[in-house]
Design a protein around this motif. Structure first.
Motif, PDB file in Angstrom:
ATOM      1  N   ASN A 192       0.537   5.535   0.060  1.00 12.92           N
ATOM      2  CA  ASN A 192      -0.464   6.517   0.475  1.00 12.92           C
ATOM      3  C   ASN A 192       0.282   7.594   0.377  1.00 12.92           C
ATOM      4  O   ASN A 192       1.369   7.984   0.582  1.00 12.92           O
ATOM      5  N   ASN A 207      -3.191   5.038  -3.063  1.00 10.16           N
ATOM      6  CA  ASN A 207      -4.068   5.849  -3.038  1.00 10.16           C
ATOM      7  C   ASN A 207      -3.770   7.197  -3.463  1.00 10.16           C
ATOM      8  O   ASN A 207      -2.686   7.666  -3.343  1.00 10.16           O
ATOM      9  N   GLN A 242      -8.537   4.641  -4.438  1.00  6.96           N
ATOM     10  CA  GLN A 242      -7.445   3.512  -4.965  1.00  6.96           C
ATOM     11  C   GLN A 242      -7.087   3.257  -6.214  1.00  6.96           C
ATOM     12  O   GLN A 242      -8.301   3.176  -7.023  1.00  6.96           O
ATOM     13  N   ALA A 283      -6.837  10.260   0.971  1.00  6.40           N
ATOM     14  CA  ALA A 283      -6.976   9.820  -0.496  1.00  6.40           C
ATOM     15  C   ALA A 283      -8.285  10.046  -0.967  1.00  6.40           C
ATOM     16  O   ALA A 283      -9.296   9.605  -0.199  1.00  6.40           O
ATOM     17  N   ALA A 315      -9.372   7.010  -9.174  1.00  6.12           N
ATOM     18  CA  ALA A 315      -9.503   6.236  -8.408  1.00  6.12           C
ATOM     19  C   ALA A 315     -10.663   5.047  -9.014  1.00  6.12           C
ATOM     20  O   ALA A 315     -11.585   5.495  -9.821  1.00  6.12           O
ATOM     21  N   ASN A 351       0.956  -1.273  -0.070  1.00  4.41           N
ATOM     22  CA  ASN A 351      -0.168  -0.254   0.032  1.00  4.41           C
ATOM     23  C   ASN A 351       0.909   1.198   0.052  1.00  4.41           C
ATOM     24  O   ASN A 351       1.883   1.433   0.757  1.00  4.41           O
TER      25      ASN A 351
END
Length: 99
Positions: A10, A39, A18, A15, A86, A8
């Motif tokens: 970030n 993110n 994803q 965020a 996203a 992951n």
């Protein structure tokens, strides 16, 4: 990180969603990563997205910034100026050769 493991990444800000990122072929081997979830706060060009990945993983720069690296956005071959949002899937792979 083992090959095929999931990571992951970030942004420093909250965020908006994803993006699923996949790496194939030699890229998967070189980066020691088959997939990750990143993110993002807003839409980014593929070029900006790669830059974000390199900022998070500086040792990836040599491989992600190669001119020959191909990219597919939602399973469609895409140019570096396509926008990633996203929920998208972004895949990177080395050029394919036939024989």
């Amino acid at each position: 990180m083992a090959v095929g493991s999931e990571t992951n990444l970030n942004n420093t800000n909250a965020a908006a969603g994803q993006v699923n990122v996949l790496f194939f072929g030699q890229l998967k081997e070189r980066l020691k990563c088959g997939k990750l979830t990143a993110n993002i706060m807003n839409t980014l060009s593929i070029t900006a997205f790669k830059k974000m990945l390199v900022e998070q993983n500086p040792h990836w720069q040599a491989w992600l910034e190669e001119r020959d690296v191909l990219c597919a956005l939602n399973q469609t071959m895409s140019s570096s100026d396509e926008l990633v949002k996203a929920g998208d899937e972004l895949a990177f792979f080395p050029p394919v050769t036939g024989g």
